[in-house]
Enzyme design. Sequence first.
Site, PDB file in Angstrom:
ATOM      1  N   ASP A  75      43.547  50.010  37.510  1.00 54.15           N
ATOM      2  CA  ASP A  75      43.575  49.106  36.375  1.00 54.15           C
ATOM      3  C   ASP A  75      42.260  49.216  35.632  1.00 54.15           C
ATOM      4  O   ASP A  75      41.275  49.615  36.227  1.00 54.15           O
ATOM      5  CB  ASP A  75      43.573  47.704  36.975  1.00 54.15           C
ATOM      6  CG  ASP A  75      44.729  46.905  36.514  1.00 54.15           C
ATOM      7  OD1 ASP A  75      45.586  47.471  35.863  1.00 54.15           O
ATOM      8  OD2 ASP A  75      44.747  45.716  36.833  1.00 54.15           O
TER       9      ASP A  75
ATOM     10  N   ASP B  19      46.871  43.741  39.168  1.00 56.84           N
ATOM     11  CA  ASP B  19      46.617  42.313  39.282  1.00 56.84           C
ATOM     12  C   ASP B  19      47.827  41.504  38.802  1.00 56.84           C
ATOM     13  O   ASP B  19      48.131  40.459  39.334  1.00 56.84           O
ATOM     14  CB  ASP B  19      45.365  41.921  38.489  1.00 56.84           C
ATOM     15  CG  ASP B  19      45.393  42.466  37.065  1.00 56.84           C
ATOM     16  OD1 ASP B  19      46.432  43.025  36.662  1.00 56.84           O
ATOM     17  OD2 ASP B  19      44.385  42.330  36.366  1.00 56.84           O
TER      18      ASP B  19
HETATM   19  N1  LIG Z   1      46.533  35.931  26.657  1.00 58.74           N
HETATM   20  C1  LIG Z   1      46.825  36.879  25.782  1.00 58.74           C
HETATM   21  N2  LIG Z   1      47.428  36.561  24.648  1.00 58.74           N
HETATM   22  C2  LIG Z   1      47.740  37.523  23.764  1.00 58.74           C
HETATM   23  N3  LIG Z   1      47.481  38.811  23.938  1.00 58.74           N
HETATM   24  C3  LIG Z   1      46.855  39.195  25.041  1.00 58.74           C
HETATM   25  C4  LIG Z   1      46.500  38.233  26.028  1.00 58.74           C
HETATM   26  N4  LIG Z   1      45.907  38.894  27.039  1.00 58.74           N
HETATM   27  C5  LIG Z   1      45.906  40.175  26.697  1.00 58.74           C
HETATM   28  N5  LIG Z   1      46.474  40.374  25.501  1.00 58.74           N
HETATM   29  C6  LIG Z   1      46.694  41.640  24.819  1.00 58.74           C
HETATM   30  O1  LIG Z   1      47.583  42.421  25.581  1.00 58.74           O
HETATM   31  C7  LIG Z   1      47.020  43.674  25.846  1.00 58.74           C
HETATM   32  C8  LIG Z   1      47.445  44.215  27.181  1.00 58.74           C
HETATM   33  O2  LIG Z   1      47.362  43.275  28.205  1.00 58.74           O
HETATM   34  P1  LIG Z   1      47.836  43.653  29.659  1.00 58.74           P
HETATM   35  O3  LIG Z   1      47.857  42.435  30.454  1.00 58.74           O
HETATM   36  O4  LIG Z   1      49.061  44.505  29.602  1.00 58.74           O
HETATM   37  O5  LIG Z   1      46.670  44.595  30.132  1.00 58.74           O
HETATM   38  P2  LIG Z   1      45.539  44.154  31.113  1.00 58.74           P
HETATM   39  O6  LIG Z   1      46.183  43.816  32.399  1.00 58.74           O
HETATM   40  O7  LIG Z   1      44.705  43.147  30.487  1.00 58.74           O
HETATM   41  O8  LIG Z   1      44.759  45.481  31.269  1.00 58.74           O
HETATM   42  P3  LIG Z   1      44.691  46.289  32.600  1.00 58.74           P
HETATM   43  O9  LIG Z   1      46.051  46.834  32.813  1.00 58.74           O
HETATM   44  O10 LIG Z   1      43.676  47.297  32.382  1.00 58.74           O
HETATM   45  O11 LIG Z   1      44.294  45.304  33.636  1.00 58.74           O
HETATM   46  C9  LIG Z   1      45.537  43.475  25.725  1.00 58.74           C
HETATM   47  O12 LIG Z   1      44.913  44.624  25.281  1.00 58.74           O
HETATM   48  C10 LIG Z   1      45.420  42.390  24.676  1.00 58.74           C
HETATM   49  O13 LIG Z   1      45.364  42.953  23.391  1.00 58.74           O
HETATM   50 CA   LIG Z   2      46.555  44.401  34.481  1.00 56.48          CA
END
Ligand SMILES: Nc1ncnc2c1ncn2[C@@H]1O[C@H](COP(=O)(O)OP(=O)(O)OP(=O)(O)O)[C@@H](O)[C@H]1O
Ligand SMILES: [Ca+2]
Length: 952
Positions: free
Chosen positions: A455, A757
């Site tokens: 991640d 996660d």
């Molecule tokens: N609470 C939120 N509300 C709206 N958009 C969000 C929120 N959190 C994250 N994002 C958007 O969603 C995108 C992807 O989030 P996602 O959870 O899929 O990845 P991540 O788990 O944060 O990253 P990684 O996979 O590296 O851990 C982020 O780049 C952000 O632009």
């Molecule tokens: Ca993630």
Amino acid sequence: MERLMSGDFDVKAKHSSEEALQKWRKLCGVVKNPKRRFRFTANLSKRYEAAAMRKTNQEKLRIAVLVSKAAFQFIQGVSPSDYNVPAEVKAAGFDICADELGSIVEGHDVKKLKFHGGVTGVSEKLCTSIVDGLTTTDSDLLNRRQEIYGINKFAESQPRSFWIFVWEALQDMTLMILGVCAFVSLIVGIATEGWLEGAHDGIGIVASILLVVFVTAISDYRQSLQFRDLDTEKKKIIIQVTRNGFRQKLSIYDLLPGDIVHLAIGDQVPADGLFVSGFSVLIDESSLTGESEPVMVNSENPFMLSGTKVQDGSCKMMIATVGMRTQWGKLMATLSEGGDDETPLQVKLNGVATIIGKIGLFFAVVTFAVLVQGLFSHKWQAGTYFRWSGDDALEILEYFAIAVTIVVVAVPEGLPLAVTLSLAFAMKKMMNDKALVRHLAACETMGSATTICSDKTGTLTTNHMTVVKSCICMEVKVVDQPTKAASLVSEMPVSAVKLLLQSIFNNTGGEVVVNEDGKREILGTPTETALLEFGLSLGGDFQAERQAVKLVKVEPFNSTKKRMGVVMELHEGGLRAHTKGASEIVLAACDKVINSNGDIVPLDEESINLLKDTIDQFANEALRTLCIAYMELEGGFSPENPMPVSGYTCIGIVGIKDPVRPGVKESVAVCRSAGITVRMVTGDNINTAKAIARECGILTDDGIAIEGPDFREKSLEELLQLVPKIQVMARSSPLDKHTLVKHLRTTFGEVVAVTGDGTNDAPALHEADIGLAMGIAGTEVAKESADVIILDDNFSTIVTVAKWGRSVYINIQKFVQFQLTVNVVALIVNFSSACLTGSAPLTAVQLLWVNMIMDTLGALALATEPPNDELMKRSPVGRKGNFISSVMWRNILGQSLYQFMVIWHLQAKGKALFSLDGPDSDLVLNTLIFNSFVFCQASFSTNLKTIKLFLK
Ligand SMILES: Nc1ncnc2c1ncn2[C@@H]1O[C@H](COP(=O)(O)OP(=O)(O)OP(=O)(O)O)[C@@H](O)[C@H]1O
Ligand SMILES: [Ca+2]
């Protein structure tokens, strides 16, 4: 041998079928001491019991739902139920008893719930408030609450006492036979030679039996304590509750009926309860009922069962029944025996032990026959064939004991034990290094890992996010300090500021609360807290913004949509929708934008390019970007409908900084030198991902960075080319991650470790050879699908796990060499000398001693060697590596030959060599042989500690 070792057992490192385990155990059942071998492995019958329980749960629930649906139709005429509050409940100050609560929630009884005045009515009867939660200032009431309703803990099996382990260690076939031998030898010895003189041998055997038993029992006992500790550690879950009007964190064990719990996507429902408020809640009940179809929970169907998981949405829940009163509690109690599936190495080595055991048995029989035949021919020559004395009987008994001890020594009983011991040791040490091992097998698999799919957020980065740049109303500003944020407000059109603050504080999964110490605290995911912090630094007021509007719908964030949205009713009338999320995605849903004058203008080519450039610019600086937009809903909106997907007006873009963790770069370099490829799989923007990957040293010049949507489009041939080179995968959906892992594992034969996660990482964690979940940021669902929990969310810890994995593997290899050598030598020496000279140089007692040293102390010494940095300088074993390498065969055969020659030489020439003669010469020589044997083993085992097992 390798082929024999893998046998027909279909036992895998993960997800072995129950049948396979059963079949394997049956195959091993005929061997020595099955009971001892399966000590720390899972209790399969309990599992069947639990599966049956799930089935009945499912049936019960189905009926309950049907009945309550039927009742729902006649709900108008609620007949006054004849519920009487039991006297002791009344006396304690409550108006409803635990059984009634249980029957409401478990029975999904809408009628009864209605009778008690709905959720609010029940909350009053439970002396709690659905707004402020329990009041804990009155400790007396708290105690009474515990007394009446119980606590949220499950009955656990009693810890087993030390003496049970002693008893179990005694149940060893060979030890029992030797015990009988000792007894007979004592009687015959004392009868013929008198006390003391004749009791020598017998006492010797008894003493060594006792020693073996106690050493085994102590080591088993300590292990069981350790497994218990780890078990409690595994079950520690913290959850958010509102008590005394303050939102706070609490262990699920401290929950009481009446508590108001906040649940979000990925959480496990901690007790049976009733839904209070929330949006788009989907509950996965499979862990409780085996039913895979998720259930919608809302005010019509407010029943939430302990042990089920929140698949989507977020909500508040009031706890009704806890602990053993819930179905989950009963299920957990059934499974509390714990135990783990057999690991592949254990299976393999059990196979080895079984084969060698059979060989040993054969040799033992032959040796016994040869020795007895020797005695007979001796007597024949002496002409005393028909005269039998007590001495002769003793002699035969001694032969028998030797034969038995050959079996004891030949069966490498210590092998499977050494695996458990070594794994348990590594597990404990890893716990100190902040890695909690959920499945034993993970330790050994991690040693052969060839790829880590990591991640980004939280693992490679610190997960401490702050908004450092913004582009509101088409103007890019640096806002990394509060003063700069304040000046931003003064430069922005008033209407835009208003919209921005309204969006930040309402369209959020987080919350700004004042805790009991009067301090302001921001709750929520790091992305949310960063935005809320930004809103506060702009001078916003969370509570005021929240009270100014009424939310009619919330679509919480999830990684598949990568955005969230709310619909609100404004005080001045009208409906407005706010959305925020991954910038490209939200921007694509916009057709208007607020310009620097605060006017809403259509989004033309030029402004789109400007915004896209801004996103790229932010992303290239390794910032996470989020686009914020809104839309007036003039045509009205019904909460049942989904949120609109287009027609938004862009308010702006923010750039959030999430710095790379210190030490990650070094850890990635360590992985590289250890032959482990690190790949980044993230939900974030590709440029952000690339920038961070470069910073960590993951992305190199010849590597490929690809976006999830592109990856999905690729044909199978293209993937074959592509997959090995992928170093970064951005904007991935959970399915992309799963697909990548699957390809790496099946097509490319890699041993893949995956970190995750989120709830949506669960499939990939499940698919991986080793799933690693984050302890701090990880959701319950992710943790449950994982094999190891990284307690500090740090990438460096993953490298530590790999190191320990390798050390476990090598230590076991060393131990196998040691034991096989000792077995071979002991077997050949006794057998050959029995055949050739008619007597055995190593007596039963001596062999037992050696056996004990090998099995227990040898395992302790070799299997618990800590890892060194050398381990991370060679390439991983991978999937195909043979467990017993050719170098190991060479070592085993070489050592056996050498030791055999030494002992044989002593046997044949010893007397002349040391000029021994006289009546005691045989005794002295045998002692000499025994000591040389022991020293050979001791020096071999110390050699092994430093020996190299691999040819470069
Ligand atoms: N609470 C939120 N509300 C709206 N958009 C969000 C929120 N959190 C994250 N994002 C958007 O969603 C995108 C992807 O989030 P996602 O959870 O899929 O990845 P991540 O788990 O944060 O990253 P990684 O996979 O590296 O851990 C982020 O780049 C952000 O632009
Ligand atoms: Ca993630």
